[in-house]
Design a protein around this motif. Structure first.
Motif, PDB file in Angstrom:
ATOM      1  N   LEU A 109       0.830  -1.203   0.000  1.00 33.75           N
ATOM      2  CA  LEU A 109       0.000   0.000   0.000  1.00 33.75           C
ATOM      3  C   LEU A 109       0.868   1.258   0.000  1.00 33.75           C
ATOM      4  N   ALA A 110       1.976   1.236   0.745  1.00 36.99           N
ATOM      5  CA  ALA A 110       2.894   2.379   0.744  1.00 36.99           C
ATOM      6  C   ALA A 110       3.479   2.601  -0.645  1.00 36.99           C
ATOM      7  N   ALA A 111       3.823   1.510  -1.343  1.00 32.04           N
ATOM      8  CA  ALA A 111       4.348   1.626  -2.702  1.00 32.04           C
ATOM      9  C   ALA A 111       3.298   2.188  -3.649  1.00 32.04           C
ATOM     10  N   VAL A 112       2.053   1.719  -3.518  1.00 31.49           N
ATOM     11  CA  VAL A 112       0.970   2.212  -4.372  1.00 31.49           C
ATOM     12  C   VAL A 112       0.723   3.695  -4.129  1.00 31.49           C
ATOM     13  N   MET A 113       0.707   4.112  -2.862  1.00 29.36           N
ATOM     14  CA  MET A 113       0.492   5.528  -2.555  1.00 29.36           C
ATOM     15  C   MET A 113       1.632   6.387  -3.094  1.00 29.36           C
ATOM     16  N   THR A 114       2.856   5.856  -3.040  1.00 25.56           N
ATOM     17  CA  THR A 114       3.986   6.574  -3.634  1.00 25.56           C
ATOM     18  C   THR A 114       3.757   6.748  -5.129  1.00 25.56           C
ATOM     19  N   GLY A 115       3.277   5.674  -5.778  1.00 26.70           N
ATOM     20  CA  GLY A 115       3.002   5.750  -7.204  1.00 26.70           C
ATOM     21  C   GLY A 115       1.913   6.758  -7.535  1.00 26.70           C
ATOM     22  N   VAL A 116       0.849   6.769  -6.754  1.00 30.92           N
ATOM     23  CA  VAL A 116      -0.249   7.718  -6.990  1.00 30.92           C
ATOM     24  C   VAL A 116       0.234   9.150  -6.824  1.00 30.92           C
ATOM     25  N   MET A 117       1.002   9.414  -5.781  1.00 33.58           N
ATOM     26  CA  MET A 117       1.478  10.773  -5.516  1.00 33.58           C
ATOM     27  C   MET A 117       2.423  11.272  -6.594  1.00 33.58           C
TER      28      MET A 117
ATOM     29  N   GLY B  11       1.364  14.232  -9.421  1.00 34.31           N
ATOM     30  CA  GLY B  11       2.463  15.036  -9.941  1.00 34.31           C
ATOM     31  C   GLY B  11       3.319  15.702  -8.879  1.00 34.31           C
ATOM     32  N   LEU B  12       3.400  15.114  -7.690  1.00 33.26           N
ATOM     33  CA  LEU B  12       4.216  15.691  -6.622  1.00 33.26           C
ATOM     34  C   LEU B  12       5.702  15.514  -6.926  1.00 33.26           C
ATOM     35  N   PRO B  13       6.544  16.396  -6.395  1.00 33.43           N
ATOM     36  CA  PRO B  13       7.996  16.210  -6.544  1.00 33.43           C
ATOM     37  C   PRO B  13       8.441  14.893  -5.914  1.00 33.43           C
ATOM     38  N   LEU B  14       9.567  14.392  -6.385  1.00 32.22           N
ATOM     39  CA  LEU B  14      10.067  13.099  -5.925  1.00 32.22           C
ATOM     40  C   LEU B  14      10.214  13.020  -4.398  1.00 32.22           C
ATOM     41  N   PRO B  15      10.836  14.003  -3.738  1.00 28.64           N
ATOM     42  CA  PRO B  15      10.983  13.900  -2.276  1.00 28.64           C
ATOM     43  C   PRO B  15       9.639  13.821  -1.542  1.00 28.64           C
ATOM     44  N   LEU B  16       8.642  14.583  -2.011  1.00 29.90           N
ATOM     45  CA  LEU B  16       7.339  14.561  -1.354  1.00 29.90           C
ATOM     46  C   LEU B  16       6.625  13.227  -1.581  1.00 29.90           C
TER      47      LEU B  16
ATOM     48  N   VAL C 258       8.082  10.306  -2.060  1.00 29.53           N
ATOM     49  CA  VAL C 258       8.764   9.319  -1.204  1.00 29.53           C
ATOM     50  C   VAL C 258       8.337   9.497   0.246  1.00 29.53           C
ATOM     51  N   LEU C 259       8.284  10.746   0.705  1.00 30.63           N
ATOM     52  CA  LEU C 259       7.846  11.017   2.076  1.00 30.63           C
ATOM     53  C   LEU C 259       6.412  10.532   2.288  1.00 30.63           C
ATOM     54  N   GLY C 260       5.567  10.730   1.277  1.00 30.23           N
ATOM     55  CA  GLY C 260       4.181  10.272   1.393  1.00 30.23           C
ATOM     56  C   GLY C 260       4.094   8.765   1.551  1.00 30.23           C
ATOM     57  N   GLY C 261       4.952   8.031   0.837  1.00 29.88           N
ATOM     58  CA  GLY C 261       4.975   6.581   0.976  1.00 29.88           C
ATOM     59  C   GLY C 261       5.407   6.147   2.368  1.00 29.88           C
ATOM     60  N   VAL C 262       6.426   6.810   2.898  1.00 28.85           N
ATOM     61  CA  VAL C 262       6.904   6.485   4.247  1.00 28.85           C
ATOM     62  C   VAL C 262       5.829   6.803   5.284  1.00 28.85           C
ATOM     63  N   LEU C 263       5.164   7.955   5.115  1.00 32.97           N
ATOM     64  CA  LEU C 263       4.111   8.326   6.064  1.00 32.97           C
ATOM     65  C   LEU C 263       2.908   7.395   5.980  1.00 32.97           C
ATOM     66  N   THR C 264       2.658   6.834   4.796  1.00 31.48           N
ATOM     67  CA  THR C 264       1.594   5.840   4.673  1.00 31.48           C
ATOM     68  C   THR C 264       1.889   4.628   5.553  1.00 31.48           C
ATOM     69  N   GLY C 265       3.130   4.172   5.511  1.00 29.83           N
ATOM     70  CA  GLY C 265       3.525   3.073   6.382  1.00 29.83           C
ATOM     71  C   GLY C 265       3.414   3.443   7.847  1.00 29.83           C
ATOM     72  N   ALA C 266       3.843   4.666   8.189  1.00 29.72           N
ATOM     73  CA  ALA C 266       3.760   5.115   9.582  1.00 29.72           C
ATOM     74  C   ALA C 266       2.310   5.158  10.055  1.00 29.72           C
ATOM     75  N   LEU C 267       1.394   5.582   9.174  1.00 27.58           N
ATOM     76  CA  LEU C 267      -0.026   5.633   9.529  1.00 27.58           C
ATOM     77  C   LEU C 267      -0.571   4.225   9.794  1.00 27.58           C
ATOM     78  N   ILE C 268      -0.165   3.276   8.975  1.00 25.90           N
ATOM     79  CA  ILE C 268      -0.591   1.887   9.193  1.00 25.90           C
ATOM     80  C   ILE C 268      -0.101   1.403  10.553  1.00 25.90           C
ATOM     81  N   GLY C 269       1.156   1.695  10.861  1.00 23.73           N
ATOM     82  CA  GLY C 269       1.698   1.303  12.159  1.00 23.73           C
ATOM     83  C   GLY C 269       0.987   1.986  13.305  1.00 23.73           C
TER      84      GLY C 269
END
Length: 331
Positions: A89-97, A102-107, A109-120
């Motif tokens: 799911l974190a990978a998919v959210m990174t792909g969507v973002m 059209g978000l910048p690459l750092p944002l 990637v951060l969104g994917g990491v935060l998706t995992g943090a939210l799950i945790g």
């Protein structure tokens, strides 16, 4: 005479004896890794080529990152079954973002990491506040994350072909002249960070305390609920990073991928000496365990062992690791 015998017993030796036992377990785990590597090298000379060894390290990176996070969970006597689908799911959210929004690459990637943090975080609240058993809470999250990954992606892979530099996260090399993928460097860097957190911070100390005796930890003034939530959130961060690293390695977010990764990650943690009953574990041991899992998988593949038998062997390795943990507990 009885006093002398008692003074010489392992129980009274306390921390120094436990430290020596942990070191011995890590040495034995590392020796097992060397023996496995020697066996596969004899069985197939191509095993020791740099391309194959770097391939082992690259394939181990994702399992290792997941295992680092779940080490904290298992030390607290918990379990984390949503690792694989949460990573997806974190990978998919990174792909969507990155592709749809059209978000910048750092944002992205951060969104994917935060998706995992939210799950945790959700797992931690379910377990610590709602008092749902960890097995049930994380099993439910495993199914939820799997469903959301399929719904959000439309059951189709998300490709990063039009996102410059994304694959470099895993496949490029920051070290000039050394063909060592960045995914491996990320694994080693996160190992150092996790070891520092476990050995030098309150989160690490309280994880051991909660896993050893949760009631005693609560009576001693430790805010068990708060620290459990923190542990599962930290594990979720590692989950999110693993999702980004895997997507960058494949250059795509595969919504149907992820099932089975949690078992390999848990196996790596247990093989590395962390007890499923909680209260004991090490980050270095987990890294060695992840390398053992990666070595066995690669060695069987290079020996042309069918996939179904590879699963059988990995299952036997998990059983052996759990049984060894039971024997250690009895001792």
């Amino acid at each position: 005479m009885k006093q002398t015998d008692t003074a010489a017993s392992p129980r009274v030796l306390g921390p120094s004896w436990n430290f020596a036992r942990r070191q011995l377990q890590q040495v034995l785990a590392f020796a097992s890794l060397i023996v496995l590597a020697a066996f596969f090298a004899i069985a197939n000379p191509n095993f020791l080529t740099w391309s194959n060894l770097s391939g082992i390290l690259l394939s181990t990176a994702v399992i290792g990152i997941l295992a680092l996070g779940t080490t904290f969970v298992i030390i607290t006597s918990g379990i984390e079954l949503s690792l694989g689908t949460g990573m997806t799911l974190a990978a998919v959210m990174t792909g969507v973002m990155l592709t749809s929004w059209g978000l910048p690459l750092p944002l992205g990637v951060l969104g994917g990491v935060l998706t995992g943090a939210l799950i945790g975080l959700v797992n931690g609240v379910s377990i610590a506040v709602l008092k749902i058993p960890p097995f049930i809470a994380t099993l439910a999250m495993m199914l939820i994350a799997q469903g959301l990954a399929l719904v959000i992606s439309g059951t189709a892979p998300i490709y990063f072909t039009d996102v410059p530099g994304f694959t470099d996260i895993s496949l490029a090399s920051l070290v000039p002249g050394v063909r060592l993928p960045n995914a491996v460097l990320i694994l080693f860097a996160l190992t150092a960070v996790a070891a520092l957190i476990l050995g030098k911070t309150l989160l690490g100390r309280y994880s051991f305390a909660i896993g050893s005796n949760e009631d005693a930890a609560s009576l001693s003034g430790i805010a068990v609920r708060r620290w459990k939530i923190a542990v599962y959130t930290l594990s979720g961060c590692f989950m999110g990073i693993a999702g980004v690293v895997l997507a960058a390695r494949l250059n795509s977010a595969q919504p149907s991928l992820g099932i089975g990764y949690e078992l390999q990650a848990i196996a790596a943690v247990v093989i590395g000496g962390t007890s499923l009953q909680g209260g004991k574990g090490s980050i270095v041991g987990t890294l060695i365990g992840a390398l053992i899992v990666g070595t066995v998988t690669n060695g069987l593949r290079i020996m042309s062992i069918p996939q179904e038998w590879q699963s059988v062997v990995i299952g036997l390795v998990i059983l052996a690791a759990v049984y060894i943990d039971i024997l250690r507990r009895k001792q």
